[in-house]
Design an enzyme around this catalytic site. Structure first.
Site: not given
Ligand SMILES: Cc1cc2nc3c(=O)[nH]c(=O)nc-3n(C[C@H](O)[C@H](O)[C@H](O)COP(=O)(O)O)c2cc1C
Length: 328
Positions: A71, A102, A142, A205, A228
């Site tokens: 990415q 982001c 994304k 989630d 997460r």
């Molecule tokens: C610590 C952390 C770092 C993240 N870094 C990125 C990233 O580099 N690029 C991105 O598109 N999303 C990033 N995200 C978002 C995740 O890819 C994801 O969209 C978000 O956590 C929701 O999904 P989840 O509920 O399964 O955690 C990050 C999320 C967290 C918690």
């Protein structure tokens, strides 16, 4: 089996890109759990154009991690194109992804990158078309549901991206202003799926195998992306793959968790200098040992340590103690 462009993907479980986490060490652990598609952490287009060593090091990937997505985040067409070409030539990822999600101020406000792009569909079209033309591999994007509750435009952005030639779209069902709080709105993922022909990856989630199935059923999306939920719990990936195949799954034991933590530490030690590896493993220790009896004492000890060998010793001893307790 499903496909993004010409890239074949074995199952419907995808690892989310996570900055500071999804490096080659973590990704290899996730791959061993049978993850279908893995996103590497985001890198800055400008940092690549300036040949920034730390960013170039972040691009390190191994063939075992394939199919893998790299990415990129940025806001300027020319540097996006230059960075995408550099990455394709030097790292040969299977797919390149454009970050439009982001929310952090440094990216979304100061650099007008990440989720800030959602506010400008014309710019989205310009960047996406240029990157798609510049590389041979499939390009994905994304996105979030929108900038804020008054500007939910994921469907519009998804259509613009599809027209501009992307091969798949990932939707995180939160707005930029939500950050990571509140609940992800899966309706928006379903709306996007109903309005484009390219594959849609749903995100937000998914914390259990059952939730993954719920998201697939509710939204009709082609795959689920897990972020997460897999922190300190890579078994979630394996168990989701099994559950979606209708097979039974097992939760990890406390000893499995400590063992994985030790394995992760050793892999980070091979990848990074000691100072960075120590900082990174501290967070993972806290995630892996969540809910394990006696974890706070271990965490307090480890947080004070600056040498990987000392941390390793503490974890080995903790494992011995757990083993002894099990035998009593
Ligand atoms: C610590 C952390 C770092 C993240 N870094 C990125 C990233 O580099 N690029 C991105 O598109 N999303 C990033 N995200 C978002 C995740 O890819 C994801 O969209 C978000 O956590 C929701 O999904 P989840 O509920 O399964 O955690 C990050 C999320 C967290 C918690």
């Amino acid at each position: 089996m499903w496909k993004i462009g010409n890239v074949e993907i074995d199952n419907r479980v995808v690892l989310a890109p996570m900055a500071g986490i999804c490096n080659s060490a973590y990704r290899k652990i996730i791959k061993e759990m049978g993850c279908g598609l893995i996103y590497a952490e985001m890198v800055s287009d400008k940092a690549i154009c300036y040949d920034n060593k730390k960013t170039i090091d972040m691009l390190y990937m191994e063939d075992v991690e394939r199919p893998i997505v790299q990415q990129i985040f940025g806001s300027d067409v020319d540097s996006f194109v230059e960075a995408a070409r550099y990455i394709e030539k030097n790292m040969k990822p299977d797919i390149i992804d454009i970050n439009m999600g982001c929310p952090v101020p440094k990216v979304a406000l100061r650099a007008q990158a990440g989720s800030a792009l959602l506010k400008d569909p014309n710019k989205v079209k310009e960047i996406v078309s240029a990157v798609v033309k510049a590389v041979k591999c499939p390009v994905t994007v994304k996105i979030r549901s929108g900038w804020d509750a008054n500007h939910i435009n994921a469907v519009e952005i998804a259509k613009v991206c599809e027209e501009a030639g992307v091969s798949a779209i990932c939707v995180h069902g939160r707005t930029r202003s939500q950050g990571y709080s509140g609940k992800a709105d899966w309706n928006i993922i379903r709306d996007v799926k109903n309005n484009v022909k390219i594959p849609v990856i749903g995100n937000g989630d998914v914390t259990s195998p059952e939730k993954a199935k719920e998201m697939l059923d509710f939204t009709g999306c082609d795959a689920v992306m897990i972020g997460r939920g897999a922190l300190g719990n890579p078994w979630l990936i394996r168990n989701t793959v099994l559950y979606l195949e209708g097979k039974p799954y097992k939760l990890p034991t406390d000893i499995d968790k400590v063992n994985m933590c030790i394995k992760h530490l050793k892999m980070l030690a091979d990848l990074k200098d000691e100072k960075r590896a120590v900082l990174e493993i501290r967070s993972h220790v806290s995630w892996y040992l969540k809910g394990v009896k006696g974890n706070s004492e271990i965490k307090n000890k480890i947080y004070k340590m600056t040498k990987l060998c000392d941390i390793l010793q503490v974890l080995e001893k903790f494992k011995e103690d757990l083993n002894e307790e099990k035998c009593l």
